[in-house]
Design a protein around this motif. Structure first.
Motif, PDB file in Angstrom:
ATOM      1  N   PHE A 240       4.307   5.315  10.731  1.00  0.00           N
ATOM      2  CA  PHE A 240       3.644   4.161  10.160  1.00  0.00           C
ATOM      3  C   PHE A 240       3.364   3.182  11.294  1.00  0.00           C
TER       4      PHE A 240
ATOM      5  N   GLU B 164       1.303   0.204   7.517  1.00  0.00           N
ATOM      6  CA  GLU B 164       0.448   1.210   6.916  1.00  0.00           C
ATOM      7  C   GLU B 164       0.822   2.611   7.377  1.00  0.00           C
ATOM      8  N   PHE B 165       0.537   3.566   6.528  1.00  0.00           N
ATOM      9  CA  PHE B 165       0.788   4.975   6.829  1.00  0.00           C
ATOM     10  C   PHE B 165      -0.168   5.461   7.914  1.00  0.00           C
TER      11      PHE B 165
ATOM     12  N   ASN C 151      -0.628  15.411   7.125  1.00  0.00           N
ATOM     13  CA  ASN C 151      -1.412  14.460   6.351  1.00  0.00           C
ATOM     14  C   ASN C 151      -1.681  13.257   7.239  1.00  0.00           C
TER      15      ASN C 151
ATOM     16  N   ARG D  34      11.865  11.127   5.059  1.00  0.00           N
ATOM     17  CA  ARG D  34      12.145  11.170   3.618  1.00  0.00           C
ATOM     18  C   ARG D  34      12.708  12.525   3.269  1.00  0.00           C
TER      19      ARG D  34
ATOM     20  N   SER E  92       4.400  14.224   1.432  1.00  0.00           N
ATOM     21  CA  SER E  92       4.492  12.863   0.900  1.00  0.00           C
ATOM     22  C   SER E  92       5.638  12.101   1.545  1.00  0.00           C
TER      23      SER E  92
ATOM     24  N   GLU F 221       5.866   8.531   0.795  1.00  0.00           N
ATOM     25  CA  GLU F 221       5.669   7.218   0.191  1.00  0.00           C
ATOM     26  C   GLU F 221       6.966   6.435   0.065  1.00  0.00           C
ATOM     27  N   LYS F 222       8.044   7.143  -0.227  1.00  0.00           N
ATOM     28  CA  LYS F 222       9.346   6.473  -0.341  1.00  0.00           C
ATOM     29  C   LYS F 222      10.215   6.908   0.828  1.00  0.00           C
TER      30      LYS F 222
END
Length: 124
Positions: free
Chosen positions: A36, A45-46, A58, A98, A107, A109-110
């Motif tokens: 990030f 931001e990612f 990704n 994660r 993913s 996101e968390k």
């Protein structure tokens, strides 16, 4: 898992830079890992993420085709190769991890763990 990022610096537009993140602790290969960034006055931001096996990635649209994320589970390392850098890439870059039950997921996101940031400055 503890994460330590390094490799930032001051470069000119169009240059390349490689960031690395060393992970300590067990089961690194069970984590989706990624990067990030946070520019002054903006939200974090990612940037990019890679799945547990390292065979799927990704990227944020803003870095697609210029940045490449990779990992070496044997060395507990994740890297971000940044090419064709632009002044708008200037930010503090953070690595993140994660825990994931899925070997396919990219993913992140968390985030479960954050590394300390490393500054990247791109001059025009």
């Amino acid at each position: 898992v503890q994460l330590q990022a390094f490799g930032g610096g001051l470069v000119q537009a169009g240059d390349s830079l490689r960031l690395s993140c060393a992970a300590s602790g067990r089961f690194f290969s069970n984590y989706v890992v990624g990067w990030f960034r946070q520019a002054p006055g903006k939200e974090r931001e990612f940037v990019a993420a890679i799945n547990r096996n390292g065979d799927d990635t990704n990227y944020a649209d803003s870095v697609k085709g210029r940045f490449t994320i990779s990992r070496d589970n044997a060395k507990n390392m994740v890297s971000l190769q940044m090419n064709s850098l632009k002044p708008e890439d200037t930010a503090i870059y953070y690595c993140a991890a994660r825990w994931s039950l899925s070997a396919l997921s990219t993913s992140i996101e968390k985030v479960d763990y954050w590394g300390q940031g490393t500054q990247v400055t791109v001059s025009s």
